[in-house]
Design an enzyme around this catalytic site. Structure first.
Site: not given
Lengths: 271, 202
Positions: A11, A130
């Site tokens: 990330d 998500d």
């Protein structure tokens, strides 16, 4: 036989590898190029790079960084974050990505999935979802028992979030997964927002619900903490691959350790 | 000099980078003239068969590629680059490929419980011991695949297969023509060995 994949995830925020809990409280985990090189040496099966603020701040992915990483590794490399159109995808592929991961824009403009998979091939288009638990048995909280343990848990419902988990998209995650597969996505990168960074294990119910709905590979993400967690999501929930960040970045387990654990228990991995 | 054909179909830089890691001289090109000047050609590519053919036509590359192969110079097709060598694809209404090799390109069935595309690391099963591209590559080596279609050659040119519900051609080898369905440039040490073998071919 096809091996199950173990995939470290970078990330990226402001050029650094970071990792948070439930998408918040980010902690620095190193220089992306150096981290990527280490994972290549450790025989990770793939690398995923997500520019986690790109979509929210409406920035383009950090193209230069993608190039630098691609130059230094000889393994499959997926890049996501801030992708808006076909030109963004072409740019990332030219910069050295093998696959792209589309999240927010796939929801806003599902036609991008169809267009891009036709142009570049399904195998190169990953749709990231998500998902967050919305309702379980009438209540909005996490129910940790698995479907098989607790039949009524089938009434669970997960909603899709976009913009790095900031905005609910008013889409049911299972229905959306079916839709993206139909549109031509080659893979689904499924992140449980409830479990992300918690180290409580992958969301088995969510993953199982999605893998039993679609006929494309599903990469499970969010919640890896113990070795058993990898085993559970690859077997019980039938994920094709496991994504993890914290456990690898902070050296709790090596990729080799995870693979050996799985191999000893009869899960096919590349050692 | 090794030409890597750039026809807008995906990641070519990793192929170049892999070649250069062994000190090979490369040129990334879409110019027919440049291909003529090279002794080896690599046709990489991911994506849609029909679009790839259209791009090759657009850059006038088809006759240059066929000319290179017919003059017995070494050729390697990777993934879609392998599939394009065949006469016909099920993808996009049976478009005609380059027809350098006889056979067709078909899609994995989605009826046997296996996920399509076939993405990930799978094992090579060597079918011929004498393919120089697979020199020092042990049987059952894991290499990286990422595809929904595979080639079914008519002739006996398969040097290695791979099992994904069906046993399909993972490596083909005929005279100066080589094709790999997997991605050597993405298969870490073993993949790089395949690249090195290609560089060492005469």
């Amino acid at each position: 036989m096809l091996a199950k994949r173990i995939i470290p995830c970078l990330d990226i925020k402001e050029g650094r590898v970071v990792k948070g809990i439930k998408f918040l409280g980010l902690r620095d985990a190193g220089d992306p190029v150096e981290v990527a090189k280490i994972y290549d040496r450790h025989q990770a099966d793939e690398l995923v790079f997500l520019d986690i603020t790109a979509s929210f701040e409406e920035r383009k992915t950090l193209m230069g960084l993608v190039e630098d990483i691609a130059k230094n590794i000889f393994m499959p490399f997926t890049v996501g974050g801030g992708i808006r159109d076909i030109d963004d995808i072409r740019g990332l592929l030219n910069a050295g990505a093998d696959k792209v991961s589309i999240n927010t824009q796939a929801v806003k403009s599902p036609d991008l999935i169809a267009q891009s998979s036709r142009r570049f091939g399904s195998q190169c288009i990953v749709v990231a979802i998500d998902a967050k638990l919305h309702i379980a048995n009438g209540k909005s909280h996490i129910e940790k028992k698995t479907i098989s343990d607790k039949p009524e848990a089938i009434s669970k419902k997960w909603l899709v979030y976009i913009n790095g988990g900031r905005t609910p998209a008013e889409l049911d995650a299972i229905e959306w997964a079916g839709e993206v597969a139909k549109l031509g996505a080659g893979e689904i990168l499924l992140t449980s927002m409830d479990y992300d960074g918690t180290k409580d294990g992958y969301d088995i119910d969510l993953t199982k619900a999605i893998t039993s709905t679609v006929n494309i590979p599903v990469i499970a993400s969010g919640g890896a903490g113990r070795l058993q967690h990898f085993y559970d999501v690859l077997t019980t929930a039938d994920a094709s691959a496991c994504l993890a960040a914290s456990v690898f970045h902070f050296q709790e387990y090596s990729i080799r350790q995870v693979k050996e654990y799985l191999n000893e228990r009869g899960v096919r991995v590349r050692l | 000099m090794i030409a890597i054909i750039d026809y807008g179909m995906g990641n070519i830089h990793s192929v170049q980078k892999a070649l250069e890691s062994f000190g090979a001289e490369t040129v990334v090109t879409n110019q027919p003239q440049a291909i003529k000047a090279c002794d080896k050609v690599i046709l990489p590519g991911v994506g849609a068969f029909e679009d790839a053919l259209a791009e090759l036509k657009k850059y006038n590359l088809i006759s240059a590629l066929c000319g290179h192969i017919k003059s017995k110079k070494t050729f390697l097709g990777i993934c879609l680059g392998l599939q394009l060598l065949f006469s016909q694809s099920q993808e996009a209404n049976h478009s005609k490929g380059l027809a350098i090799l006889k056979g067709r390109v078909v899609k994995f069935p989605d009826t046997n419980g296996l996920k399509v595309p076939h993405i990930g690391w799978n094992q090579l099963k060597k079918a011929a011991e004498d393919c120089p591209l697979l020199k020092d590559i042990p049987d059952k080596s894991y290499v990286y695949f990422c595809h929904s279609y595979y080639a079914v050659p008519d002739d006996d040119i398969v040097a290695a297969t791979c099992d994904y519900g069906v046993e399909f051609a993972a490596v083909v080898c005929r005279d100066n023509i080589y094709g790999v369905q997997f991605h050597p440039e993405k298969s870490q040490a073993l993949g790089l060995k395949v690249i090195e073998n290609f560089i060492n071919l005469c």
